[in-house]
Write an enzyme that holds these catalytic residues in place. Sequence first.
Site, PDB file in Angstrom:
ATOM      1  N   THR A  55       0.808  -1.229   0.000  1.00 46.27           N
ATOM      2  CA  THR A  55       0.000   0.000   0.000  1.00 46.27           C
ATOM      3  C   THR A  55       0.841   1.279   0.000  1.00 46.27           C
ATOM      4  O   THR A  55       0.319   2.363  -0.232  1.00 46.27           O
ATOM      5  CB  THR A  55      -0.907   0.029   1.253  1.00 46.27           C
ATOM      6  OG1 THR A  55      -0.079  -0.313   2.383  1.00 46.27           O
ATOM      7  CG2 THR A  55      -2.046  -0.957   1.141  1.00 46.27           C
TER       8      THR A  55
ATOM      9  N   VAL B 137       6.324   2.813  -2.612  1.00 51.55           N
ATOM     10  CA  VAL B 137       7.135   1.866  -3.381  1.00 51.55           C
ATOM     11  C   VAL B 137       6.287   0.647  -3.745  1.00 51.55           C
ATOM     12  O   VAL B 137       6.357   0.134  -4.871  1.00 51.55           O
ATOM     13  CB  VAL B 137       8.406   1.461  -2.595  1.00 51.55           C
ATOM     14  CG1 VAL B 137       9.194   0.399  -3.345  1.00 51.55           C
ATOM     15  CG2 VAL B 137       9.286   2.684  -2.345  1.00 51.55           C
TER      16      VAL B 137
ATOM     17  N   ARG C 209      20.864  -4.553   4.866  1.00 46.99           N
ATOM     18  CA  ARG C 209      21.859  -4.211   3.835  1.00 46.99           C
ATOM     19  C   ARG C 209      23.294  -4.504   4.256  1.00 46.99           C
ATOM     20  O   ARG C 209      24.137  -4.792   3.412  1.00 46.99           O
ATOM     21  CB  ARG C 209      21.741  -2.731   3.457  1.00 46.99           C
ATOM     22  CG  ARG C 209      20.525  -2.426   2.611  1.00 46.99           C
ATOM     23  CD  ARG C 209      20.441  -0.944   2.264  1.00 46.99           C
ATOM     24  NE  ARG C 209      19.169  -0.640   1.637  1.00 46.99           N
ATOM     25  CZ  ARG C 209      18.589   0.551   1.654  1.00 46.99           C
ATOM     26  NH1 ARG C 209      19.174   1.573   2.269  1.00 46.99           N
ATOM     27  NH2 ARG C 209      17.434   0.743   1.053  1.00 46.99           N
TER      28      ARG C 209
ATOM     29  N   CYS D  94      18.023   4.763  -2.458  1.00 48.08           N
ATOM     30  CA  CYS D  94      17.720   5.320  -3.782  1.00 48.08           C
ATOM     31  C   CYS D  94      18.805   6.274  -4.312  1.00 48.08           C
ATOM     32  O   CYS D  94      19.106   6.270  -5.506  1.00 48.08           O
ATOM     33  CB  CYS D  94      16.362   6.004  -3.777  1.00 48.08           C
ATOM     34  SG  CYS D  94      16.048   7.013  -2.333  1.00 48.08           S
TER      35      CYS D  94
ATOM     36  N   SER E  14       9.104  12.244  -3.153  1.00 44.87           N
ATOM     37  CA  SER E  14       8.587  10.871  -3.125  1.00 44.87           C
ATOM     38  C   SER E  14       9.552   9.910  -2.428  1.00 44.87           C
ATOM     39  O   SER E  14       9.152   8.825  -2.020  1.00 44.87           O
ATOM     40  CB  SER E  14       8.285  10.370  -4.538  1.00 44.87           C
ATOM     41  OG  SER E  14       9.475  10.354  -5.300  1.00 44.87           O
TER      42      SER E  14
ATOM     43  N   LYS F 265      24.074   6.447   4.924  1.00 48.10           N
ATOM     44  CA  LYS F 265      23.887   5.397   3.915  1.00 48.10           C
ATOM     45  C   LYS F 265      24.746   5.682   2.695  1.00 48.10           C
ATOM     46  O   LYS F 265      25.386   4.793   2.127  1.00 48.10           O
ATOM     47  CB  LYS F 265      22.419   5.321   3.477  1.00 48.10           C
ATOM     48  CG  LYS F 265      21.484   4.775   4.530  1.00 48.10           C
ATOM     49  CD  LYS F 265      20.052   4.796   4.005  1.00 48.10           C
ATOM     50  CE  LYS F 265      19.044   4.783   5.120  1.00 48.10           C
ATOM     51  NZ  LYS F 265      17.709   5.221   4.735  1.00 48.10           N
TER      52      LYS F 265
ATOM     53  N   ARG G 288      16.403  17.739   0.882  1.00 44.88           N
ATOM     54  CA  ARG G 288      15.090  17.456   0.282  1.00 44.88           C
ATOM     55  C   ARG G 288      14.644  18.711  -0.458  1.00 44.88           C
ATOM     56  O   ARG G 288      14.685  19.813   0.106  1.00 44.88           O
ATOM     57  CB  ARG G 288      14.091  17.112   1.390  1.00 44.88           C
ATOM     58  CG  ARG G 288      12.752  16.645   0.891  1.00 44.88           C
ATOM     59  CD  ARG G 288      12.764  15.232   0.336  1.00 44.88           C
ATOM     60  NE  ARG G 288      12.861  14.196   1.353  1.00 44.88           N
ATOM     61  CZ  ARG G 288      13.243  12.942   1.106  1.00 44.88           C
ATOM     62  NH1 ARG G 288      13.551  12.564  -0.119  1.00 44.88           N
ATOM     63  NH2 ARG G 288      13.311  12.052   2.075  1.00 44.88           N
TER      64      ARG G 288
ATOM     65  N   HIS H 289      16.130  12.072  -8.099  1.00 44.82           N
ATOM     66  CA  HIS H 289      17.168  12.610  -7.217  1.00 44.82           C
ATOM     67  C   HIS H 289      18.331  13.147  -8.064  1.00 44.82           C
ATOM     68  O   HIS H 289      18.883  12.427  -8.915  1.00 44.82           O
ATOM     69  CB  HIS H 289      17.713  11.528  -6.290  1.00 44.82           C
ATOM     70  CG  HIS H 289      16.748  11.055  -5.237  1.00 44.82           C
ATOM     71  ND1 HIS H 289      15.571  11.706  -4.924  1.00 44.82           N
ATOM     72  CD2 HIS H 289      16.823   9.991  -4.391  1.00 44.82           C
ATOM     73  CE1 HIS H 289      14.962  11.055  -3.944  1.00 44.82           C
ATOM     74  NE2 HIS H 289      15.684  10.014  -3.616  1.00 44.82           N
TER      75      HIS H 289
ATOM     76  N   ASN I 211      14.077   7.968  -8.402  1.00 40.70           N
ATOM     77  CA  ASN I 211      14.204   7.319  -7.097  1.00 40.70           C
ATOM     78  C   ASN I 211      13.217   6.200  -6.837  1.00 40.70           C
ATOM     79  O   ASN I 211      13.530   5.256  -6.107  1.00 40.70           O
ATOM     80  CB  ASN I 211      14.105   8.351  -5.972  1.00 40.70           C
ATOM     81  CG  ASN I 211      12.871   9.204  -6.060  1.00 40.70           C
ATOM     82  OD1 ASN I 211      12.705   9.950  -7.019  1.00 40.70           O
ATOM     83  ND2 ASN I 211      11.990   9.104  -5.079  1.00 40.70           N
ATOM     84  N   THR I 212      12.008   6.251  -7.423  1.00 42.26           N
ATOM     85  CA  THR I 212      11.090   5.136  -7.140  1.00 42.26           C
ATOM     86  C   THR I 212      11.147   4.060  -8.229  1.00 42.26           C
ATOM     87  O   THR I 212      10.666   2.959  -8.021  1.00 42.26           O
ATOM     88  CB  THR I 212       9.621   5.601  -6.949  1.00 42.26           C
ATOM     89  OG1 THR I 212       9.175   6.221  -8.145  1.00 42.26           O
ATOM     90  CG2 THR I 212       9.481   6.539  -5.781  1.00 42.26           C
TER      91      THR I 212
HETATM   92  P1  NAP Z   1       5.528   4.061   2.792  1.00 46.66           P
HETATM   93  O1  NAP Z   1       4.848   4.781   1.683  1.00 46.66           O
HETATM   94  O2  NAP Z   1       5.515   4.649   4.143  1.00 46.66           O
HETATM   95  O3  NAP Z   1       4.942   2.536   2.869  1.00 46.66           O
HETATM   96  C1  NAP Z   1       5.229   1.647   3.927  1.00 46.66           C
HETATM   97  C2  NAP Z   1       4.533   0.313   3.755  1.00 46.66           C
HETATM   98  O4  NAP Z   1       4.854  -0.497   4.916  1.00 46.66           O
HETATM   99  C3  NAP Z   1       2.996   0.388   3.689  1.00 46.66           C
HETATM  100  O5  NAP Z   1       2.518  -0.576   2.779  1.00 46.66           O
HETATM  101  C4  NAP Z   1       2.560   0.000   5.102  1.00 46.66           C
HETATM  102  O6  NAP Z   1       1.274  -0.612   5.163  1.00 46.66           O
HETATM  103  C5  NAP Z   1       3.631  -1.030   5.443  1.00 46.66           C
HETATM  104  N1  NAP Z   1       3.716  -1.209   6.908  1.00 46.66           N
HETATM  105  C6  NAP Z   1       3.891  -0.243   7.855  1.00 46.66           C
HETATM  106  N2  NAP Z   1       3.869  -0.808   9.091  1.00 46.66           N
HETATM  107  C7  NAP Z   1       3.663  -2.129   8.917  1.00 46.66           C
HETATM  108  C8  NAP Z   1       3.539  -3.239   9.791  1.00 46.66           C
HETATM  109  N3  NAP Z   1       3.601  -3.098  11.133  1.00 46.66           N
HETATM  110  N4  NAP Z   1       3.346  -4.473   9.271  1.00 46.66           N
HETATM  111  C9  NAP Z   1       3.263  -4.649   7.923  1.00 46.66           C
HETATM  112  N5  NAP Z   1       3.356  -3.616   7.020  1.00 46.66           N
HETATM  113  C10 NAP Z   1       3.575  -2.389   7.519  1.00 46.66           C
HETATM  114  O7  NAP Z   1       7.072   3.848   2.445  1.00 46.66           O
HETATM  115  P2  NAP Z   1       7.793   3.795   0.982  1.00 46.66           P
HETATM  116  O8  NAP Z   1       8.297   5.106   0.580  1.00 46.66           O
HETATM  117  O9  NAP Z   1       6.929   3.012   0.060  1.00 46.66           O
HETATM  118  O10 NAP Z   1       9.110   2.946   1.344  1.00 46.66           O
HETATM  119  C11 NAP Z   1       9.071   1.550   1.592  1.00 46.66           C
HETATM  120  C12 NAP Z   1      10.474   1.063   1.906  1.00 46.66           C
HETATM  121  O11 NAP Z   1      11.310   1.269   0.784  1.00 46.66           O
HETATM  122  C13 NAP Z   1      11.119   1.794   3.084  1.00 46.66           C
HETATM  123  O12 NAP Z   1      11.895   0.889   3.819  1.00 46.66           O
HETATM  124  C14 NAP Z   1      11.959   2.860   2.394  1.00 46.66           C
HETATM  125  O13 NAP Z   1      13.041   3.289   3.171  1.00 46.66           O
HETATM  126  C15 NAP Z   1      12.413   2.124   1.147  1.00 46.66           C
HETATM  127  N6  NAP Z   1      12.734   2.955  -0.026  1.00 46.66           N
HETATM  128  C16 NAP Z   1      11.905   3.963  -0.430  1.00 46.66           C
HETATM  129  C17 NAP Z   1      12.227   4.706  -1.570  1.00 46.66           C
HETATM  130  C18 NAP Z   1      11.360   5.827  -2.112  1.00 46.66           C
HETATM  131  O14 NAP Z   1      11.788   6.471  -3.093  1.00 46.66           O
HETATM  132  N7  NAP Z   1      10.202   6.100  -1.542  1.00 46.66           N
HETATM  133  C19 NAP Z   1      13.375   4.395  -2.290  1.00 46.66           C
HETATM  134  C20 NAP Z   1      14.178   3.346  -1.870  1.00 46.66           C
HETATM  135  C21 NAP Z   1      13.838   2.629  -0.735  1.00 46.66           C
HETATM  136  P3  NAP Z   1      -0.054   0.201   5.640  1.00 46.66           P
HETATM  137  O15 NAP Z   1      -0.458   1.081   4.492  1.00 46.66           O
HETATM  138  O16 NAP Z   1      -1.018  -0.906   5.887  1.00 46.66           O
HETATM  139  O17 NAP Z   1       0.305   0.982   6.857  1.00 46.66           O
END
Ligand code: NAP
Length: 352
Positions: A14, A17, A111, A147, A177, A203, A234, A241, A326-327
Amino acid sequence: MSEKKIKVGILGATGSVGQKFIELLADHPWFEISELAASDRSAGKKYHDAVNWVMQTPLQKEMAEKIVLNCEPNLKSKIVFSALDASVAGAIEENFANAGYVVISNARNHRFDDDVPLIVPEVNPDHLKLVKYQNFGGGAIVTNPNCSTIGLALALKPLHDNFGIESLNVVTMQAISGGGYPGVPSMDILDNVIPFIGGEEDKMEREPNKILGSFNGKDKIDYAELKISAQCNRVSVIDGHTECVQVNLKKKTAKEEIIKAWNNFVAEPQKFNLPFAPEKPAIYLEGEKYPQPRMHRNLGKGMSVAIGRLREDTLFDFKFVILSHNTVRGAAGGTILIAELMKANGYLDKYL
Ligand code: NAP
């Protein structure tokens, strides 16, 4: 490649990413999403009721109707992509690996585990061999770097191989994002720059040395020894990025040789012609105002790093600017390419 697609699950489906995985895997020739999982807040709901869909393409009906599952290792798909929040990813990913699943993760938690590869497919495909030394009761964990590190590693690899890198300084301008949805409040980011992203500088200073390190032929990576200084900001850009980089090289060289090294850079993903591999992982742009996020983030379908403004520097040998999505390359797309590389090298065979 067999006709039958490989079923995959998305953990954290949800989030921003997670949504990008769903968008990018829509017509994937090898993989199809069979299960979507997220937190207890979402589990049990239809995906379209649980998600705040922010992608630019419409949510596919088949995905919208799926019931979101808990992140427990009872999924049918043996290959799972993790887009979990780092506060929960560590334990959940381990549970899955211990239960015999292959987890390919975007989260930072594993990692730096000695036996977990940190992969940019064009840079260190051989690090996947570490998987053989993992002790997860049959499963495996493979990670995708941060990213901003991914774009940087793609730009550095040809320099590292051809000239050697002594040290570098990098200053980033990172898209909103990158912080997930809803991310930084609009009142904080509009008309503004925030000169802090928690944990990001650390990182960027650590990850390239694992990625550019060498597999010791046994059970770990011998890290490279680049001296890296990073400052992360940011900025008010949705995706993409930008990074201003200054490098000292071990071997003196000319500007033209560096551009040639970038433009000639191809690696295993291109040789295998993997579905998500861009034809050119690094693209040098001649325009003096390039690269720019709005114009260049989708080069190579978001999988290429755009590079520009290479010039001699007064403090370092050279400086240049890079841009990567980045995504896409920095998260879901990069992770899908890792899965394709694993498939092409036979790492997924025993899980199918
Ligand atoms: P996000 O939008 O905050 O999404 C987080 C996800 O984790 C949601 O699906 C959420 O589900 C789930 N979640 C949260 N608490 C949980 C729990 N207790 N049990 C199971 N699921 C849980 O974050 P995002 O930006 O997509 O990033 C996801 C990961 O990828 C992170 O570790 C981030 O550091 C990494 N990342 C992000 C990017 C980027 O550009 N955004 C790039 C590289 C890496 P609910 O909706 O149900 O709460």
